[in-house]
Design a protein around this motif. Structure first.
Motif, PDB file in Angstrom:
ATOM      1  N   ASP A  37       0.839  -1.196   0.000  1.00  0.00           N
ATOM      2  CA  ASP A  37       0.000   0.000   0.000  1.00  0.00           C
ATOM      3  C   ASP A  37       0.877   1.250   0.000  1.00  0.00           C
ATOM      4  O   ASP A  37       2.117   1.156  -0.072  1.00  0.00           O
ATOM      5  CB  ASP A  37      -0.980  -0.027   1.183  1.00  0.00           C
ATOM      6  N   ARG A  38       0.228   2.412   0.082  1.00  0.00           N
ATOM      7  CA  ARG A  38       0.979   3.668  -0.042  1.00  0.00           C
ATOM      8  C   ARG A  38       1.997   3.858   1.087  1.00  0.00           C
ATOM      9  O   ARG A  38       2.935   4.636   0.995  1.00  0.00           O
ATOM     10  CB  ARG A  38      -0.021   4.852  -0.087  1.00  0.00           C
ATOM     11  N   LYS A  39       1.759   3.104   2.190  1.00  0.00           N
ATOM     12  CA  LYS A  39       2.718   3.226   3.293  1.00  0.00           C
ATOM     13  C   LYS A  39       3.766   2.106   3.242  1.00  0.00           C
ATOM     14  O   LYS A  39       4.384   1.773   4.262  1.00  0.00           O
ATOM     15  CB  LYS A  39       1.981   3.203   4.624  1.00  0.00           C
ATOM     16  N   THR A 115      -3.735   1.653  -9.445  1.00  0.00           N
ATOM     17  CA  THR A 115      -4.642   2.564  -8.743  1.00  0.00           C
ATOM     18  C   THR A 115      -5.994   1.874  -8.611  1.00  0.00           C
ATOM     19  O   THR A 115      -6.606   1.489  -9.629  1.00  0.00           O
ATOM     20  CB  THR A 115      -4.772   3.889  -9.516  1.00  0.00           C
ATOM     21  N   SER A 118     -11.142   3.211  -5.617  1.00  0.00           N
ATOM     22  CA  SER A 118     -11.368   4.456  -4.871  1.00  0.00           C
ATOM     23  C   SER A 118     -10.125   5.355  -4.898  1.00  0.00           C
ATOM     24  O   SER A 118      -9.934   6.200  -4.022  1.00  0.00           O
ATOM     25  CB  SER A 118     -11.794   4.134  -3.442  1.00  0.00           C
ATOM     26  N   GLY A 119      -9.274   5.127  -5.854  1.00  0.00           N
ATOM     27  CA  GLY A 119      -8.132   6.034  -6.054  1.00  0.00           C
ATOM     28  C   GLY A 119      -6.907   5.687  -5.226  1.00  0.00           C
ATOM     29  O   GLY A 119      -5.865   6.339  -5.335  1.00  0.00           O
ATOM     30  N   GLU A 120      -6.995   4.635  -4.381  1.00  0.00           N
ATOM     31  CA  GLU A 120      -5.822   4.291  -3.572  1.00  0.00           C
ATOM     32  C   GLU A 120      -4.728   3.680  -4.476  1.00  0.00           C
ATOM     33  O   GLU A 120      -5.042   2.932  -5.390  1.00  0.00           O
ATOM     34  CB  GLU A 120      -6.196   3.355  -2.401  1.00  0.00           C
ATOM     35  N   GLN A 121      -3.483   4.058  -4.135  1.00  0.00           N
ATOM     36  CA  GLN A 121      -2.376   3.573  -4.957  1.00  0.00           C
ATOM     37  C   GLN A 121      -1.661   2.385  -4.295  1.00  0.00           C
ATOM     38  O   GLN A 121      -1.459   2.402  -3.069  1.00  0.00           O
ATOM     39  CB  GLN A 121      -1.350   4.686  -5.144  1.00  0.00           C
ATOM     40  N   CYS A 122      -1.329   1.408  -5.090  1.00  0.00           N
ATOM     41  CA  CYS A 122      -0.545   0.260  -4.589  1.00  0.00           C
ATOM     42  C   CYS A 122       0.599  -0.004  -5.566  1.00  0.00           C
ATOM     43  O   CYS A 122       0.554   0.423  -6.716  1.00  0.00           O
ATOM     44  CB  CYS A 122      -1.368  -1.018  -4.575  1.00  0.00           C
TER      45      CYS A 122
END
Ligand SMILES: Nc1ncnc2c1ncn2[C@@H]1O[C@H](COP(=O)(O)OP(=O)(O)OP(=O)(O)O)[C@@H](O)[C@H]1O
Ligand SMILES: [Mg+2]
Length: 416
Positions: A37-39, A115, A118-122
């Protein structure tokens, strides 16, 4: 007929089936695959990735590289992930990492961005373990380098073989005339001393011979004085040719002679005796002989080895110096070290000294065959020779021979 409830169930079932189906597909991908995930936390992994990490998925999900790798390695992974997140561009990178067993591995990771709805990036990453391929490539490269070296040695030995043939031809041609020049010179010397004796008797009466002009009889006196010097110098020159011919012969046939067990020290002592003329005035000879067993070697050839090494050592000593000969046994080997405290060998020259015709001596002083002959003989005995030197401090030649001769089989007598 199907009611709305049964339709919902069918959709849920289909979704579940699809998700299970996808999971199985992901797990059947042989290369490790992960989604972060983005983190930078792992949110989806396949079985190959868990095997690769050496941990079950339950231990990895929600964790990041920092939980498993040394900080230095994790920093690199983090930074590559960030590049992908920020540029949206896929990234292929070769990385090093330390696996669960502590071994260092080389991997190529291909990372792409995904993406979600819901727009979350991985990040979706696929790893290819290159460690074995790299190792194989390394092995191939080193095998290739060995082959190239072997090829150049083969070319070198081909060259040596034709040089050997040439040398043998020349040696054969020069050998006979040299032999009779030397033998005639002996006779010449003998006759000359008889003539000299007679001349001394008749010399006082020369002036009474009317037919002999005054200056002629004076010249005759000078000639009679010069003659022994000329003969002596010619004899020295002939001896030098003899040595060169001898070197050429051994150079061409380093395996000539009989392999027999013998006393290596006696062979060294003989070489010293033969070289006595060259050694005696300026050189102190130190023998540090160890307890050597009988050694299987070709006596004539080995004699040549010691003579050539002693001659070089003596020539390297300008005024006064010491030559030390040390021997010692070691298991099935015997070692001989001949060292001198002469002028030494310059570092840019030392790799060439065993090459045929390499010499630093002036014309007439050296042909550059001595050490190549030594090298040929020692190699044919399956021994080794090497030289170390410090300019101004001298040189050390170290020979290692097999006690039981070439092949180490200890054959009592062998005609080469
Ligand atoms: N003990 C030594 N100290 C210093 N230099 C040496 C020694 N032994 C050999 N060398 C160097 O190695 C070169 C090659 O030696 P090598 O015996 O093959 O030929 P050479 O002595 O010059 O001539 P040749 O032996 O044919 O009369 C020499 O010219 C010299 O520069
Ligand atoms: Mg020499």
């Amino acid at each position: 007929m199907h009611g709305p409830c049964s339709h919902q169930r069918a959709v849920t079932e289909a979704v579940e089936n699809t998700s299970e189906y996808l999971k199985q597909i992901i797990n059947s991908v042989a290369d490790p695959l992960f989604v972060k995930d983005r983190k930078h936390r792992w949110i989806l992994l396949n079985q190959a990735f868990c095997d690769f990490m050496g941990h079950p998925s339950s231990k990895l999900i929600g964790k990041s590289d920092y939980d498993f790798f040394p900080k230095k390695e994790a920093d690199v992974f983090w930074q590559k992930d960030e590049e992908v997140f920020q540029t949206g561009q896929e990234n292929v990178n070769e990385e090093f990492f330390t696996d669960g067993t502590g071994s260092r591995r080389v991997i190529i990771t291909k990372k792409t961005i995904y993406t979600g709805p819901s727009g979350e990036q991985c990040i979706v990453g696929i790893i290819r373990d290159m460690t074995d391929i790299k190792r194989t490539t390394e092995e191939l490269r080193s095998a290739y380098e060995k082959l190239v070296a072997l090829q150049s040695r083969l070319i070198q030995s081909e060259k040596m073989a034709s040089l050997g043939q040439l040398a043998a031809g020349i040696a054969h041609e020069i050998n006979n005339p040299t032999a009779y020049i030397i033998s005639n010179l002996d006779m010449f010397q003998e006759y000359q001393s008889q003539v000299q004796k007679c001349f001394r008797i008749v010399a006082p009466y020369l002036s009474t011979i009317k037919e002999l002009p005054q200056d002629q009889s004076k010249k005759l006196g000078e000639i009679m004085e010069d003659l022994p010097v000329l003969i002596c110098e010619t004899a020295q020159g002939a001896q030098r040719i003899k040595k060169i011919v001898q070197d050429l012969k051994v150079f061409a046939h380093p395996t000539e002679g009989t392999l027999e067990y013998g006393d290596l020290h006696a062979c060294i002592d003989r070489a010293i005796d033969i070289m006595a003329g060259e050694l005696k005035y300026k050189i102190k000879l130190v023998r540090e002989y160890g307890h050597l067993p009988l050694v299987c070697f070709r006596e004539q050839q080995m004699l040549q080895v010691f003579m050539n090494l002693l001659s070089n050592a003596a020539q390297a000593i300008e005024t006064n110096g010491t030559i030390k000969i040390k021997t010692w046994p070691h298991g099935k080997e015997v070692h001989i070290e001949i060292s001198d405290n002469g002028q030494g060998i310059a570092p840019d020259v030392i790799s060439k000294i065993f090459d045929p015709f390499f010499t630093t001596k002036s014309v007439g002083q050296g042909t550059g065959l001595g050490l190549s002959v030594v090298h040929g003989i020692i190699t044919k005995h399956q021994g080794t020779i090497n030289a170390v030197s410090q300019v101004g401090e001298g040189a050390v030649f170290h020979i290692k021979l097999l006690r039981d001769g070439p092949g180490g089989s200890g054959v009592k007598k062998e005609q080469a």
